[in-house]
Design a protein around this motif. Structure first.
Motif, PDB file in Angstrom:
ATOM      1  N   LEU A  68       0.834  -1.201   0.000  1.00 13.84           N
ATOM      2  CA  LEU A  68       0.000   0.000   0.000  1.00 13.84           C
ATOM      3  C   LEU A  68       0.867   1.248   0.000  1.00 13.84           C
ATOM      4  N   VAL A  69       2.082   1.145   0.573  1.00 17.15           N
ATOM      5  CA  VAL A  69       2.950   2.312   0.713  1.00 17.15           C
ATOM      6  C   VAL A  69       4.279   2.045   0.013  1.00 17.15           C
ATOM      7  N   ASN A  70       5.247   2.935   0.236  1.00 19.50           N
ATOM      8  CA  ASN A  70       6.530   2.858  -0.470  1.00 19.50           C
ATOM      9  C   ASN A  70       7.706   2.615   0.464  1.00 19.50           C
ATOM     10  N   LEU A  71       7.842   3.457   1.493  1.00 17.93           N
ATOM     11  CA  LEU A  71       8.976   3.359   2.411  1.00 17.93           C
ATOM     12  C   LEU A  71       8.546   3.054   3.845  1.00 17.93           C
ATOM     13  N   ALA A  72       7.252   2.839   4.055  1.00 12.45           N
ATOM     14  CA  ALA A  72       6.700   2.557   5.388  1.00 12.45           C
ATOM     15  C   ALA A  72       7.002   3.668   6.385  1.00 12.45           C
ATOM     16  N   LEU A  73       6.998   4.917   5.915  1.00 16.90           N
ATOM     17  CA  LEU A  73       7.073   6.056   6.814  1.00 16.90           C
ATOM     18  C   LEU A  73       5.785   6.142   7.621  1.00 16.90           C
ATOM     19  N   ASP A  74       5.868   6.667   8.834  1.00 20.63           N
ATOM     20  CA  ASP A  74       4.671   6.786   9.659  1.00 20.63           C
ATOM     21  C   ASP A  74       3.575   7.565   8.933  1.00 20.63           C
ATOM     22  N   GLU A  75       3.954   8.645   8.269  1.00 15.49           N
ATOM     23  CA  GLU A  75       2.969   9.457   7.552  1.00 15.49           C
ATOM     24  C   GLU A  75       2.302   8.655   6.435  1.00 15.49           C
ATOM     25  N   GLU A  76       3.074   7.787   5.778  1.00 18.78           N
ATOM     26  CA  GLU A  76       2.502   6.931   4.731  1.00 18.78           C
ATOM     27  C   GLU A  76       1.493   5.939   5.313  1.00 18.78           C
ATOM     28  N   LEU A  77       1.832   5.351   6.440  1.00 19.27           N
ATOM     29  CA  LEU A  77       0.935   4.374   7.058  1.00 19.27           C
ATOM     30  C   LEU A  77      -0.374   5.031   7.475  1.00 19.27           C
ATOM     31  N   GLU A  78      -0.290   6.247   7.981  1.00 17.39           N
ATOM     32  CA  GLU A  78      -1.503   6.984   8.348  1.00 17.39           C
ATOM     33  C   GLU A  78      -2.332   7.330   7.112  1.00 17.39           C
ATOM     34  N   THR A  79      -1.659   7.736   6.037  1.00 12.57           N
ATOM     35  CA  THR A  79      -2.362   8.039   4.791  1.00 12.57           C
ATOM     36  C   THR A  79      -3.052   6.795   4.248  1.00 12.57           C
ATOM     37  N   ALA A  80      -2.372   5.658   4.324  1.00 20.82           N
ATOM     38  CA  ALA A  80      -2.963   4.408   3.848  1.00 20.82           C
ATOM     39  C   ALA A  80      -4.180   4.018   4.686  1.00 20.82           C
ATOM     40  N   GLU A  81      -4.134   4.285   5.982  1.00 23.01           N
ATOM     41  CA  GLU A  81      -5.294   4.017   6.828  1.00 23.01           C
ATOM     42  C   GLU A  81      -6.491   4.847   6.370  1.00 23.01           C
ATOM     43  N   ARG A  82      -6.255   6.117   6.098  1.00 20.67           N
ATOM     44  CA  ARG A  82      -7.348   6.968   5.612  1.00 20.67           C
ATOM     45  C   ARG A  82      -7.854   6.494   4.252  1.00 20.67           C
ATOM     46  N   TRP A  83      -6.942   6.069   3.397  1.00 19.03           N
ATOM     47  CA  TRP A  83      -7.339   5.574   2.075  1.00 19.03           C
ATOM     48  C   TRP A  83      -8.179   4.299   2.191  1.00 19.03           C
ATOM     49  N   LEU A  84      -7.785   3.412   3.077  1.00 21.71           N
ATOM     50  CA  LEU A  84      -8.556   2.181   3.269  1.00 21.71           C
ATOM     51  C   LEU A  84      -9.987   2.491   3.698  1.00 21.71           C
ATOM     52  N   LYS A  85     -10.154   3.508   4.501  1.00 23.29           N
ATOM     53  CA  LYS A  85     -11.500   3.879   4.932  1.00 23.29           C
ATOM     54  C   LYS A  85     -12.378   4.295   3.756  1.00 23.29           C
ATOM     55  N   THR A 111       2.397  -1.347  10.852  1.00 18.29           N
ATOM     56  CA  THR A 111       1.400  -1.655   9.821  1.00 18.29           C
ATOM     57  C   THR A 111       0.226  -2.404  10.416  1.00 18.29           C
ATOM     58  N   ARG A 112       0.526  -3.394  11.240  1.00 17.28           N
ATOM     59  CA  ARG A 112      -0.548  -4.169  11.877  1.00 17.28           C
ATOM     60  C   ARG A 112      -1.428  -3.287  12.748  1.00 17.28           C
ATOM     61  N   ARG A 113      -0.827  -2.321  13.395  1.00 22.17           N
ATOM     62  CA  ARG A 113      -1.588  -1.454  14.280  1.00 22.17           C
ATOM     63  C   ARG A 113      -2.474  -0.488  13.483  1.00 22.17           C
ATOM     64  N   TYR A 114      -1.895   0.157  12.491  1.00 26.32           N
ATOM     65  CA  TYR A 114      -2.649   1.134  11.702  1.00 26.32           C
ATOM     66  C   TYR A 114      -3.776   0.475  10.896  1.00 26.32           C
ATOM     67  N   TRP A 115      -3.525  -0.701  10.347  1.00 27.89           N
ATOM     68  CA  TRP A 115      -4.469  -1.315   9.414  1.00 27.89           C
ATOM     69  C   TRP A 115      -5.218  -2.501  10.012  1.00 27.89           C
ATOM     70  N   ALA A 116      -5.224  -2.598  11.330  1.00 31.36           N
ATOM     71  CA  ALA A 116      -5.813  -3.755  12.006  1.00 31.36           C
ATOM     72  C   ALA A 116      -7.248  -4.071  11.567  1.00 31.36           C
ATOM     73  N   PRO A 117      -8.147  -3.098  11.418  1.00 31.16           N
ATOM     74  CA  PRO A 117      -9.532  -3.458  11.064  1.00 31.16           C
ATOM     75  C   PRO A 117      -9.658  -4.237   9.763  1.00 31.16           C
ATOM     76  N   TRP A 118      -8.686  -4.058   8.857  1.00 30.93           N
ATOM     77  CA  TRP A 118      -8.735  -4.735   7.557  1.00 30.93           C
ATOM     78  C   TRP A 118      -7.914  -6.018   7.547  1.00 30.93           C
ATOM     79  N   MET A 119      -7.276  -6.333   8.663  1.00 27.67           N
ATOM     80  CA  MET A 119      -6.427  -7.517   8.755  1.00 27.67           C
ATOM     81  C   MET A 119      -6.867  -8.489   9.846  1.00 27.67           C
ATOM     82  N   LEU A 120      -7.904  -8.149  10.561  1.00 27.21           N
ATOM     83  CA  LEU A 120      -8.341  -9.019  11.658  1.00 27.21           C
ATOM     84  C   LEU A 120      -9.185 -10.170  11.131  1.00 27.21           C
ATOM     85  N   GLY A 121      -8.832 -11.376  11.539  1.00 26.22           N
ATOM     86  CA  GLY A 121      -9.689 -12.508  11.272  1.00 26.22           C
ATOM     87  C   GLY A 121     -10.974 -12.409  12.080  1.00 26.22           C
TER      88      GLY A 121
END
Length: 307
Positions: A68-85, A111-121
């Motif tokens: 979903l991201v490029n360098l796994a920067l914190d800002e990227e992970l947050e942006t990806a969370e918003r995009w997933l929503k 990554t697991r923390r930011y995107w948990a709702p989309w990765m939880l079984g």
């Protein structure tokens, strides 16, 4: 009928400006690669156009197989969370991480923390437990099984891995869901096929993955990583299992890789087992016109009788 969509290798842009501290790592090589190679060929406009068309297709579920991201920067992970929503309810979107989502040590944990709702079984969500791979989500007659091949690697390497613990749990999930008569879809970032990726980008543990599915069975494997439109087959217990990759969802027209595309799999039970029709839909010209590119009838395994 259950309609499952698949996208991969989002590589959200624009890339935020990393700090000097963040660049003192493997990220410096990734940043240079982005500036010189990917900045002009992987764009948010392309992604937005593709996702808008995907939503008109109204799939029942969406699988996103990493990067979903490029360098796994914190800002990227947050942006990806918003995009997933923006994609929809996490109940209807399943994500597995890619190597870029685990770019440096410690990134995968974030990554697991930011995107948990989309990765939880389903079980982990019901019991308020943390993300664990592989995970299982059941939607209708379809079992969505998320495997993580993501790991931090050295500069100029993009390998993934599958180790014994995940493989054992994957086997248990496949066995359980097979006895329930479900259509089993494995989602993983790296291709579990020999020769599908160069050695510095391959999955370490291909043999372990293939032995697991050959013993326990599956109906379909979805992956990304190569940014190509490919279809392979690996052995199941008496049948061949389709292994399908989709091009990057952000790739613009005219590059050396195929332009952005998504796949939709129409899955249905039949008197003799399963039917699965695959539709490839994506960008076909510089004006970002989206059309159906091809349709394929996939040969998938038989339905297991419920226990």
């Amino acid at each position: 009928m259950f309609r499952l969509a698949h996208i991969s290798d989002i590589h959200l842009s624009p890339l935020p400006a990393p700090s000097l501290r963040e660049l003192v790592s493997k990220r410096i090589t990734g940043y240079i690669n982005w500036r010189s190679n990917r900045k002009g060929s992987m764009t948010g406009g392309t992604l937005d156009t593709l996702i808008a068309d995907l939503k008109t297709q109204a799939p029942d579920h969406l699988a996103v197989t990493g990067d979903l991201v490029n360098l796994a920067l914190d800002e990227e992970l947050e942006t990806a969370e918003r995009w997933l929503k923006t994609l929809g309810n996490p109940h209807d979107v399943s994500v597995v991480p890619g190597n870029h989502d685990a770019y440096v040590p410690g990134a995968l944990k974030k990554t697991r923390r930011y995107w948990a709702p989309w990765m939880l079984g389903d079980r982990e969500a019901a019991e308020h437990r943390p993300v664990e791979f592989p995970y299982l989500r059941v939607r209708g007659d379809v079992a969505l099984i998320g495997v993580s091949s993501a790991r931090a690697t050295a500069p100029f390497m993009a390998t993934g891995d599958l180790r014994d613990r995940q493989a054992r749990r994957l086997g248990e999930i496949l066995e359980e869901t097979g006895k329930r008569g479900l259509f089993r879809v494995i989602m993983i970032h790296h291709p579990p096929v020999r020769g599908a990726a160069p050695s510095h980008k391959r999955l370490l543990g291909i043999g372990l993955f293939q032995r697991t599915v050959r013993r326990h069975g599956a109906e379909l494997v979805l992956h990304g990583h190569t940014h190509l439109a490919t279809r392979y087959e690996i052995d199941g217990p008496g049948w061949k299992i389709p292994v399908v990759c989709v091009p990057s969802a952000s790739q613009s027209f005219g590059g050396h890789k195929p332009p952005a595309r998504f796949n939709i799999f129409a899955i249905a039970k039949t008197a003799s087992g399963w039917s699965c029709r695959m539709t490839e839909r994506g960008i076909v010209d510089a004006a970002m016109t989206i059309e159906t590119i091809a349709e394929h009838e996939l040969h998938v395994g038989v339905v297991s009788a419920p226990a």
